[in-house]
Design a protein around this motif. Structure first.
Motif, PDB file in Angstrom:
ATOM      1  N   ARG A  27     -34.587 -73.596  75.623  1.00 31.54           N
ATOM      2  CA  ARG A  27     -34.276 -73.734  74.190  1.00 31.54           C
ATOM      3  C   ARG A  27     -33.741 -75.137  73.896  1.00 31.54           C
ATOM      4  NH1 ARG A  27     -33.218 -69.368  71.619  1.00 31.54           N
ATOM      5  NH2 ARG A  27     -32.094 -68.424  73.367  1.00 31.54           N
ATOM      6  N   GLU A  28     -32.817 -75.608  74.710  1.00 26.60           N
ATOM      7  CA  GLU A  28     -32.254 -76.945  74.526  1.00 26.60           C
ATOM      8  C   GLU A  28     -33.332 -78.017  74.606  1.00 26.60           C
ATOM      9  OE1 GLU A  28     -29.264 -77.441  77.511  1.00 26.60           O
ATOM     10  OE2 GLU A  28     -27.988 -75.859  76.677  1.00 26.60           O
ATOM     11  N   LEU A  29     -34.222 -77.858  75.578  1.00 22.73           N
ATOM     12  CA  LEU A  29     -35.290 -78.829  75.774  1.00 22.73           C
ATOM     13  C   LEU A  29     -36.204 -78.887  74.551  1.00 22.73           C
ATOM     14  CD1 LEU A  29     -36.901 -80.680  77.820  1.00 22.73           C
ATOM     15  CD2 LEU A  29     -38.291 -78.639  78.192  1.00 22.73           C
ATOM     16  N   MET A  30     -36.720 -77.739  74.144  1.00 23.08           N
ATOM     17  CA  MET A  30     -37.688 -77.704  73.048  1.00 23.08           C
ATOM     18  C   MET A  30     -37.066 -78.120  71.714  1.00 23.08           C
ATOM     19  SD  MET A  30     -40.673 -77.156  74.051  1.00 23.08           S
ATOM     20  CE  MET A  30     -41.431 -76.729  75.598  1.00 23.08           C
ATOM     21  N   THR A  31     -35.892 -77.613  71.410  1.00 24.19           N
ATOM     22  CA  THR A  31     -35.277 -77.952  70.126  1.00 24.19           C
ATOM     23  C   THR A  31     -34.836 -79.411  70.081  1.00 24.19           C
ATOM     24  OG1 THR A  31     -33.100 -77.127  70.822  1.00 24.19           O
ATOM     25  CG2 THR A  31     -34.549 -75.578  69.645  1.00 24.19           C
ATOM     26  N   GLY A  32     -34.728 -80.032  71.231  1.00 26.11           N
ATOM     27  CA  GLY A  32     -34.361 -81.443  71.295  1.00 26.11           C
ATOM     28  C   GLY A  32     -35.519 -82.392  71.050  1.00 26.11           C
ATOM     29  N   ILE A  33     -36.730 -81.870  70.982  1.00 28.37           N
ATOM     30  CA  ILE A  33     -37.903 -82.712  70.750  1.00 28.37           C
ATOM     31  C   ILE A  33     -38.120 -82.825  69.239  1.00 28.37           C
ATOM     32  CG2 ILE A  33     -40.387 -82.937  71.098  1.00 28.37           C
ATOM     33  CD1 ILE A  33     -40.001 -81.367  73.736  1.00 28.37           C
ATOM     34  N   GLU A  34     -38.290 -84.047  68.778  1.00 26.18           N
ATOM     35  CA  GLU A  34     -38.452 -84.286  67.344  1.00 26.18           C
ATOM     36  C   GLU A  34     -39.656 -83.523  66.789  1.00 26.18           C
ATOM     37  OE1 GLU A  34     -39.049 -87.999  64.279  1.00 26.18           O
ATOM     38  OE2 GLU A  34     -38.219 -88.378  66.263  1.00 26.18           O
ATOM     39  N   GLY A  35     -39.444 -82.884  65.653  1.00 28.22           N
ATOM     40  CA  GLY A  35     -40.515 -82.158  64.986  1.00 28.22           C
ATOM     41  C   GLY A  35     -40.688 -80.721  65.448  1.00 28.22           C
ATOM     42  N   PHE A  36     -39.755 -80.227  66.275  1.00 30.00           N
ATOM     43  CA  PHE A  36     -39.854 -78.857  66.778  1.00 30.00           C
ATOM     44  C   PHE A  36     -39.895 -77.853  65.628  1.00 30.00           C
ATOM     45  CE2 PHE A  36     -37.714 -74.863  67.842  1.00 30.00           C
ATOM     46  CZ  PHE A  36     -38.515 -74.415  68.867  1.00 30.00           C
ATOM     47  N   VAL A  37     -40.823 -76.891  65.722  1.00 20.56           N
ATOM     48  CA  VAL A  37     -40.921 -75.808  64.749  1.00 20.56           C
ATOM     49  C   VAL A  37     -40.691 -74.465  65.435  1.00 20.56           C
ATOM     50  CG1 VAL A  37     -42.444 -74.598  63.118  1.00 20.56           C
ATOM     51  CG2 VAL A  37     -42.494 -77.106  63.260  1.00 20.56           C
ATOM     52  N   ILE A  52     -46.789 -70.941  73.534  1.00 25.13           N
ATOM     53  CA  ILE A  52     -47.264 -71.521  72.283  1.00 25.13           C
ATOM     54  C   ILE A  52     -46.136 -72.394  71.740  1.00 25.13           C
ATOM     55  CG2 ILE A  52     -48.093 -71.041  69.953  1.00 25.13           C
ATOM     56  CD1 ILE A  52     -48.791 -68.164  71.139  1.00 25.13           C
ATOM     57  N   SER A  53     -46.428 -73.658  71.554  1.00 28.86           N
ATOM     58  CA  SER A  53     -45.458 -74.613  71.011  1.00 28.86           C
ATOM     59  C   SER A  53     -45.984 -75.129  69.685  1.00 28.86           C
ATOM     60  CB  SER A  53     -45.268 -75.796  71.961  1.00 28.86           C
ATOM     61  OG  SER A  53     -44.877 -75.371  73.235  1.00 28.86           O
ATOM     62  N   VAL A  54     -45.129 -75.140  68.684  1.00 28.46           N
ATOM     63  CA  VAL A  54     -45.523 -75.630  67.370  1.00 28.46           C
ATOM     64  C   VAL A  54     -44.586 -76.773  66.989  1.00 28.46           C
ATOM     65  CG1 VAL A  54     -45.937 -75.023  64.959  1.00 28.46           C
ATOM     66  CG2 VAL A  54     -46.248 -73.282  66.745  1.00 28.46           C
ATOM     67  N   PHE A  55     -45.192 -77.884  66.607  1.00 29.07           N
ATOM     68  CA  PHE A  55     -44.432 -79.072  66.214  1.00 29.07           C
ATOM     69  C   PHE A  55     -44.976 -79.628  64.916  1.00 29.07           C
ATOM     70  CE2 PHE A  55     -43.322 -78.597  70.568  1.00 29.07           C
ATOM     71  CZ  PHE A  55     -42.023 -79.069  70.651  1.00 29.07           C
ATOM     72  N   GLU A  62     -47.236 -83.216  72.253  1.00 29.43           N
ATOM     73  CA  GLU A  62     -47.547 -83.858  73.533  1.00 29.43           C
ATOM     74  C   GLU A  62     -46.286 -84.094  74.353  1.00 29.43           C
ATOM     75  OE1 GLU A  62     -49.944 -87.209  72.348  1.00 29.43           O
ATOM     76  OE2 GLU A  62     -51.769 -85.960  72.318  1.00 29.43           O
ATOM     77  N   GLU A  63     -45.195 -84.434  73.697  1.00 19.86           N
ATOM     78  CA  GLU A  63     -43.925 -84.591  74.408  1.00 19.86           C
ATOM     79  C   GLU A  63     -43.491 -83.265  75.015  1.00 19.86           C
ATOM     80  OE1 GLU A  63     -40.541 -85.845  76.220  1.00 19.86           O
ATOM     81  OE2 GLU A  63     -42.244 -87.030  75.515  1.00 19.86           O
ATOM     82  N   SER A  64     -43.753 -82.162  74.323  1.00 18.47           N
ATOM     83  CA  SER A  64     -43.361 -80.848  74.855  1.00 18.47           C
ATOM     84  C   SER A  64     -44.118 -80.528  76.142  1.00 18.47           C
ATOM     85  CB  SER A  64     -43.567 -79.737  73.821  1.00 18.47           C
ATOM     86  OG  SER A  64     -44.920 -79.363  73.705  1.00 18.47           O
ATOM     87  N   THR A  65     -45.367 -80.963  76.243  1.00 10.83           N
ATOM     88  CA  THR A  65     -46.142 -80.744  77.468  1.00 10.83           C
ATOM     89  C   THR A  65     -45.528 -81.519  78.624  1.00 10.83           C
ATOM     90  OG1 THR A  65     -48.181 -80.280  76.259  1.00 10.83           O
ATOM     91  CG2 THR A  65     -48.409 -81.008  78.547  1.00 10.83           C
ATOM     92  N   ARG A  66     -45.186 -82.777  78.370  1.00 16.83           N
ATOM     93  CA  ARG A  66     -44.542 -83.592  79.420  1.00 16.83           C
ATOM     94  C   ARG A  66     -43.188 -82.993  79.809  1.00 16.83           C
ATOM     95  NH1 ARG A  66     -46.973 -87.542  76.217  1.00 16.83           N
ATOM     96  NH2 ARG A  66     -45.119 -87.826  74.926  1.00 16.83           N
ATOM     97  N   ALA A  67     -42.416 -82.602  78.815  1.00 18.83           N
ATOM     98  CA  ALA A  67     -41.080 -82.066  79.068  1.00 18.83           C
ATOM     99  C   ALA A  67     -41.144 -80.740  79.826  1.00 18.83           C
ATOM    100  CB  ALA A  67     -40.329 -81.891  77.752  1.00 18.83           C
ATOM    101  N   ALA A  68     -42.095 -79.882  79.470  1.00 20.86           N
ATOM    102  CA  ALA A  68     -42.227 -78.590  80.148  1.00 20.86           C
ATOM    103  C   ALA A  68     -42.594 -78.785  81.615  1.00 20.86           C
ATOM    104  CB  ALA A  68     -43.270 -77.723  79.449  1.00 20.86           C
TER     105      ALA A  68
END
Length: 96
Positions: A27-37, A52-55, A62-68
Motif C-alpha cells: 500500500r505504501e509503495l503504490m500510494t507513493g507513486i504519483e498519479g495513483f488511483v 491491476i494497477s490504475v494510474f 510504468e513506475e508501478s511495474t518497476r517498483a513492484a
C-alpha cells in the motif's frame, strides 16, 4: 487514466497469503507513486494471480511495474513468484 494488468501463473500455492502478509508495505509503495488511483490483487484460485494497477497516466503505471519488481526482490518473494508476469497495459477507453 492508464492501467497495467499483470498475470502471474504457475506460482506457489500460498503466494496470495504471503503477499497479503506485506499488504501495508505494498500500500505504501503504490500510494507513493504519483498519479495513483487504485490497485487490486485478484486470487484466481489456480496457482495464478492477477494484479491491476490504475494510474492517472502512463508514467505512473510504468513506475508501478518497476517498483513492484523491486519490492518482490526486497521482500524475498522471488521463490513464490519465480516466473515473470505477462504484462498488458494501456489507456482506459471506457470508465463507468
Amino acid at each position: 487514466m492508464y492501467t497495467t494488468v499483470r498475470y502471474y501463473e504457475d506460482e506457489a500455492q500460498d503466494v496470495v497469503e504471503q503477499i497479503q502478509g506485506h499488504e501495508e508495505r505494498l500500500r505504501e509503495l503504490m500510494t507513493g507513486i504519483e498519479g495513483f488511483v487504485a490497485y487490486y490483487l485478484v486470487d484466481t484460485g489456480r496457482r495464478s494471480l492477477v494484479t491491476i494497477s490504475v494510474f492517472a497516466d502512463r508514467s505512473g503505471a510504468e513506475e508501478s511495474t518497476r517498483a513492484a519488481t523491486k519490492l518482490i526482490g526486497e521482500l524475498g518473494l522471488g521463490h513464490v513468484l519465480p516466473n515473470p508476469p505477462k504484462i498488458m497495459q494501456g489507456e482506459v477507453a471506457v470508465h463507468v
